[in-house]
Structure formats: C-alpha cells, structure tokens
Scaffold this motif. Sequence first.
Motif, PDB file in Angstrom:
ATOM      1  N   ASP A 110       0.819  -1.207   0.000  1.00  0.00           N
ATOM      2  CA  ASP A 110       0.000   0.000   0.000  1.00  0.00           C
ATOM      3  C   ASP A 110       0.853   1.258   0.000  1.00  0.00           C
ATOM      4  O   ASP A 110       0.407   2.322  -0.431  1.00  0.00           O
ATOM      5  N   GLY A 111       2.071   1.161   0.495  1.00  0.00           N
ATOM      6  CA  GLY A 111       2.974   2.309   0.508  1.00  0.00           C
ATOM      7  C   GLY A 111       2.695   3.257   1.656  1.00  0.00           C
ATOM      8  O   GLY A 111       1.581   3.300   2.199  1.00  0.00           O
ATOM      9  N   LEU A 112       3.718   4.020   2.042  1.00  0.00           N
ATOM     10  CA  LEU A 112       3.581   4.978   3.133  1.00  0.00           C
ATOM     11  C   LEU A 112       4.404   6.214   2.817  1.00  0.00           C
ATOM     12  O   LEU A 112       5.589   6.135   2.494  1.00  0.00           O
ATOM     13  N   LEU A 113       3.766   7.379   2.932  1.00  0.00           N
ATOM     14  CA  LEU A 113       4.438   8.666   2.763  1.00  0.00           C
ATOM     15  C   LEU A 113       4.460   9.394   4.096  1.00  0.00           C
ATOM     16  O   LEU A 113       3.428   9.573   4.745  1.00  0.00           O
ATOM     17  N   THR A 114       5.643   9.797   4.511  1.00  0.00           N
ATOM     18  CA  THR A 114       5.810  10.703   5.640  1.00  0.00           C
ATOM     19  C   THR A 114       6.549  11.935   5.112  1.00  0.00           C
ATOM     20  O   THR A 114       6.794  12.054   3.919  1.00  0.00           O
ATOM     21  N   SER A 115       6.890  12.850   6.006  1.00  0.00           N
ATOM     22  CA  SER A 115       7.539  14.075   5.555  1.00  0.00           C
ATOM     23  C   SER A 115       8.548  14.533   6.599  1.00  0.00           C
ATOM     24  O   SER A 115       8.415  14.229   7.788  1.00  0.00           O
ATOM     25  N   TYR A 116       9.562  15.257   6.128  1.00  0.00           N
ATOM     26  CA  TYR A 116      10.545  15.834   7.031  1.00  0.00           C
ATOM     27  C   TYR A 116      10.848  17.259   6.603  1.00  0.00           C
ATOM     28  O   TYR A 116      10.426  17.700   5.528  1.00  0.00           O
ATOM     29  N   ARG A 227      -2.518   9.736  23.094  1.00  0.00           N
ATOM     30  CA  ARG A 227      -3.500   8.940  22.364  1.00  0.00           C
ATOM     31  C   ARG A 227      -3.806   9.620  21.038  1.00  0.00           C
ATOM     32  O   ARG A 227      -4.363  10.702  21.020  1.00  0.00           O
ATOM     33  N   GLY A 228      -3.419   8.992  19.973  1.00  0.00           N
ATOM     34  CA  GLY A 228      -3.831   9.460  18.648  1.00  0.00           C
ATOM     35  C   GLY A 228      -2.927  10.501  18.035  1.00  0.00           C
ATOM     36  O   GLY A 228      -2.364  10.273  16.970  1.00  0.00           O
ATOM     37  N   ASP A 229      -2.756  11.653  18.684  1.00  0.00           N
ATOM     38  CA  ASP A 229      -2.073  12.780  18.046  1.00  0.00           C
ATOM     39  C   ASP A 229      -0.554  12.678  18.242  1.00  0.00           C
ATOM     40  O   ASP A 229       0.049  13.439  18.983  1.00  0.00           O
ATOM     41  N   ALA A 230       0.077  11.713  17.549  1.00  0.00           N
ATOM     42  CA  ALA A 230       1.522  11.523  17.676  1.00  0.00           C
ATOM     43  C   ALA A 230       2.261  12.469  16.736  1.00  0.00           C
ATOM     44  O   ALA A 230       3.068  12.071  15.903  1.00  0.00           O
ATOM     45  N   THR A 231       1.970  13.754  16.851  1.00  0.00           N
ATOM     46  CA  THR A 231       2.641  14.791  16.074  1.00  0.00           C
ATOM     47  C   THR A 231       3.437  15.653  17.049  1.00  0.00           C
ATOM     48  O   THR A 231       3.238  15.600  18.270  1.00  0.00           O
ATOM     49  N   TRP A 232       4.344  16.473  16.510  1.00  0.00           N
ATOM     50  CA  TRP A 232       5.151  17.304  17.411  1.00  0.00           C
ATOM     51  C   TRP A 232       4.293  18.275  18.217  1.00  0.00           C
ATOM     52  O   TRP A 232       4.544  18.467  19.415  1.00  0.00           O
ATOM     53  N   PRO A 233       3.264  18.905  17.632  1.00  0.00           N
ATOM     54  CA  PRO A 233       2.391  19.727  18.485  1.00  0.00           C
ATOM     55  C   PRO A 233       1.730  18.915  19.595  1.00  0.00           C
ATOM     56  O   PRO A 233       1.634  19.370  20.743  1.00  0.00           O
ATOM     57  N   ARG A 329       8.023   3.370  -0.154  1.00  0.00           N
ATOM     58  CA  ARG A 329       8.232   4.147   1.075  1.00  0.00           C
ATOM     59  C   ARG A 329       8.984   5.409   0.721  1.00  0.00           C
ATOM     60  O   ARG A 329      10.016   5.369   0.042  1.00  0.00           O
ATOM     61  N   ALA A 330       8.488   6.568   1.145  1.00  0.00           N
ATOM     62  CA  ALA A 330       9.159   7.826   0.845  1.00  0.00           C
ATOM     63  C   ALA A 330       8.929   8.818   1.976  1.00  0.00           C
ATOM     64  O   ALA A 330       7.920   8.776   2.672  1.00  0.00           O
ATOM     65  N   ASP A 331       9.899   9.703   2.137  1.00  0.00           N
ATOM     66  CA  ASP A 331       9.841  10.811   3.078  1.00  0.00           C
ATOM     67  C   ASP A 331       9.969  12.078   2.241  1.00  0.00           C
ATOM     68  O   ASP A 331      10.965  12.261   1.526  1.00  0.00           O
ATOM     69  N   TYR A 332       8.982  12.945   2.334  1.00  0.00           N
ATOM     70  CA  TYR A 332       8.827  14.104   1.450  1.00  0.00           C
ATOM     71  C   TYR A 332       9.448  15.328   2.121  1.00  0.00           C
ATOM     72  O   TYR A 332       9.079  15.678   3.247  1.00  0.00           O
ATOM     73  N   PHE A 333      10.402  15.972   1.436  1.00  0.00           N
ATOM     74  CA  PHE A 333      11.049  17.140   2.023  1.00  0.00           C
ATOM     75  C   PHE A 333      10.145  18.360   1.858  1.00  0.00           C
ATOM     76  O   PHE A 333       9.905  18.838   0.750  1.00  0.00           O
ATOM     77  N   ALA A 334       9.648  18.877   2.995  1.00  0.00           N
ATOM     78  CA  ALA A 334       8.653  19.948   2.973  1.00  0.00           C
ATOM     79  C   ALA A 334       9.261  21.347   2.956  1.00  0.00           C
ATOM     80  O   ALA A 334       8.550  22.320   2.714  1.00  0.00           O
ATOM     81  N   GLY A 335      10.556  21.476   3.252  1.00  0.00           N
ATOM     82  CA  GLY A 335      11.169  22.807   3.304  1.00  0.00           C
ATOM     83  C   GLY A 335      11.690  23.100   4.692  1.00  0.00           C
ATOM     84  O   GLY A 335      12.168  22.211   5.395  1.00  0.00           O
ATOM     85  N   TRP A 336      11.591  24.379   5.111  1.00  0.00           N
ATOM     86  CA  TRP A 336      12.141  24.769   6.405  1.00  0.00           C
ATOM     87  C   TRP A 336      11.197  25.725   7.122  1.00  0.00           C
ATOM     88  O   TRP A 336      10.336  26.347   6.516  1.00  0.00           O
ATOM     89  N   GLY A 337      11.370  25.791   8.429  1.00  0.00           N
ATOM     90  CA  GLY A 337      10.584  26.723   9.231  1.00  0.00           C
ATOM     91  C   GLY A 337       9.322  26.112   9.800  1.00  0.00           C
ATOM     92  O   GLY A 337       8.996  24.944   9.563  1.00  0.00           O
ATOM     93  N   PRO A 338       8.560  26.918  10.572  1.00  0.00           N
ATOM     94  CA  PRO A 338       7.390  26.400  11.304  1.00  0.00           C
ATOM     95  C   PRO A 338       6.307  25.813  10.411  1.00  0.00           C
ATOM     96  O   PRO A 338       5.716  24.786  10.754  1.00  0.00           O
ATOM     97  N   ALA A 344       5.043  18.604   7.989  1.00  0.00           N
ATOM     98  CA  ALA A 344       5.787  17.353   8.126  1.00  0.00           C
ATOM     99  C   ALA A 344       5.338  16.566   9.347  1.00  0.00           C
ATOM    100  O   ALA A 344       5.271  15.331   9.317  1.00  0.00           O
ATOM    101  N   GLY A 345       5.017  17.279  10.428  1.00  0.00           N
ATOM    102  CA  GLY A 345       4.629  16.605  11.654  1.00  0.00           C
ATOM    103  C   GLY A 345       3.326  15.847  11.546  1.00  0.00           C
ATOM    104  O   GLY A 345       3.072  14.929  12.331  1.00  0.00           O
ATOM    105  N   ARG A 346       2.477  16.205  10.578  1.00  0.00           N
ATOM    106  CA  ARG A 346       1.170  15.564  10.445  1.00  0.00           C
ATOM    107  C   ARG A 346       1.082  14.603   9.261  1.00  0.00           C
ATOM    108  O   ARG A 346       0.116  13.851   9.134  1.00  0.00           O
ATOM    109  N   MET A 347       2.096  14.615   8.385  1.00  0.00           N
ATOM    110  CA  MET A 347       2.010  13.812   7.169  1.00  0.00           C
ATOM    111  C   MET A 347       2.221  12.320   7.445  1.00  0.00           C
ATOM    112  O   MET A 347       3.274  11.900   7.931  1.00  0.00           O
ATOM    113  N   LYS A 348       1.212  11.529   7.142  1.00  0.00           N
ATOM    114  CA  LYS A 348       1.299  10.073   7.191  1.00  0.00           C
ATOM    115  C   LYS A 348       0.138   9.544   6.363  1.00  0.00           C
ATOM    116  O   LYS A 348      -0.988   9.442   6.842  1.00  0.00           O
TER     117      LYS A 348
END
Length: 359
Positions: A110-116, A227-233, A329-338, A344-348
């Motif tokens: 099925d593949g998985l995309l995340t981001s950094y 629970r659930g929100d495994a993002t940096w925020p 499997r890929a990790d997508y480079f989103a750029g820099w800054g907030p 990136a923190g929410r991409m899955k």
Amino acid sequence: MPTSPPDASMPPVVDPGDMLPLPAARQTARSRWVPVRWAELPGFEQDSLDEAWNAFIKSCERPGTTFARLCSEVRRLSLSTAEEQRLWLRARLQPYRVEPLGGPSAPGGDGLLTSYFEPVYDASRVARPGFGVPIYRVPPTLAQRKPWFTRQEMDLLPEARAQLAGQELVWLADPLDALILQIQGSGRVRVQEADGSQRMVRLAFAATNDQPYRSPGKWLIDQGLLRGDATWPGIRNVLLANPQRQQDFLWSNPRMVFFREEAMSPLDAQFGPRGAQGVPLTPGRSIAVDPQSIPYGTPVWMASQGPVANLQRLVLAQDTGSAIVGAVRADYFAGWGPEAGEFAGRMKQPLKLWVLWPR
C-alpha cells in the motif's frame, strides 16, 4: 494574461512510448518495477514540471551512470515550457510502477508517505541563561567505540561527558527542539556569537552514536500519555502537562546525531541541506527513499491522497533515512521553518510510486 480555452478538435497528446511494446519488468534488491503507460500516472498532465526541473538539475550535479547521459538534455530544457519538458519525459523515459518483491498484496504494497523538514531555531555560541542545551560536533573518540554512548549515558556518565567537553557547536534553548533537530538530521540556526553579532548557519548531519533509533512518540503512547495525536504539536502538549516525564521521554531514544556547521550563502538559503545523493534538497520536489528499492537521482512520479495533502507530482530520489525502508516508502522534504514543520509533523498517508527510467 487570459488564455484561450483548449480546442476540442485538437488531437490528444500522443505518448511516443505507445508506439513501442512495454519492456520487461525490472527488479532491485527490495522492489519490483512493473512497466506501465504514461496514462496510468495520476495527474501527470497537470503537474507544473518546471518547478521540479531545478531538483532534476541538482541531481545532475552528481548523477549515476544511468542518468549521466541525459543530463545535458535536462539542462537544456531548464528554460523550456512545462509541456516541452513533459514531451521529453515521455520520449526519453519509461514509467514503472514500484511494488514489493511479493507483488502489490505483499506487506508494504500500500505504501507509506511521511515528511521531514529543516527546523529553524535561535542559538548561542556559548552557554548562557536561556541557552543550555548543547548540540555537538563529532567527538574524537567516536570511531574507537561502536556503538558509542547512549543519549542517557552522555548526560550521566563522567567518561562520556569528558569526551564531549569542548565539542559543543552551539547551544539551544529547548531540549525538545534539540531532539527535533537530531531526528530531522539538519537545521538552520540564528547563532548569537560571543561578541553579540548574529548570523544564520546550517547544522548538517555528520554522524550518529550508532545506537538504534526508537520513536519518542511511540514511547509516550506506550506509557499511556499520548493517544492518537503523535505529532510534534501533540507531543509538546503532553510534555507541557507532564514536565516530570520529559527527561525519560528524551532518554527513550538512545540515538544521538552529531553535526557539522556549514556557512549559508543567499543561494544556499534557497535550498535545503544536502541529501544522501550529495546534492541540495528542493522543497516539495525531493524525497528520501530506500536506495535498495530506488537508486539516488531517479525521477519518480508520486501520488498520495489523504487528510494532509493531495500530492501528484514529479519528485527526485535524493535522500534516505534510517526509517525509510521498503519498496513503496518515501519521506517528502517539505522545506524549512514552522509551516514546513507543521506539515511534516502531520504527514502520514498512503503512497504510490512510479520510477521514470531511461528507455
């Protein structure tokens, strides 16, 4: 400027490859490539390819033998229209759908995309009130001991602390920011020098302590704190509510990343850090892949649809990461800054990939 509507009487674009039989499937150490027609690539006719061409040209700074022969043509097309670039892709490259070795129904099919992203922080050249979290260069004894000390041992063992003394590149204000910097592998810092002057520099990945990476977010979930929100925020909110657990949270990941400092010219500031291919990353057009599935420098068609974004675009395989393993499997480079960090923190999301390989 207004444009004329398309003429319905005009014939559709002809795929030069439609005149040829499809080639045989190909295989890498971790994936199988199945040849397809260009019409199977979702959104191919709509992508602004000129935005991806800068990343393609960057890959041509360090091409492998397969793509080196095409790089003079890629450079000549840098000022061409997106349609001319699209016709060139059709004529010179063959798309292959990437699958696990066991086929699309195999694990990972099925593949998985995340981001950094590249975080941007304030920093101090010397330790001072408000800036007490060190970021280290490679310690001289790193090569003499494998694996090196864990993150917890670096904080507690006198032997480890003695070997880190004097290796501080800069000091950050927040230990969570330091952890994010280490997980992302690079960052930009506005450094206040000892004389009070400020400058922006890049902290680039140099080495690790060779300890395994363990997800701090998963540790919080296992502890019943998240629970659930495994993002940096979400992680920040949990640690604000449970400050007594912060140190254990940091120690849950034994891996430490060491950095080297790089000056940033105005041109450097327009691109991301150098990826594993050795070329600067382009926001929105560079991905990290498993190099045993997709070789560095390969143009890739990516399709991912989910709650964070709908992405159908040309990207370049220019980086890798310890967690980027598998065929699709890929990790997508989103750029820099907030803003990039929030994305990136929410991409899955689910992912499909097609490599574009020379005919």
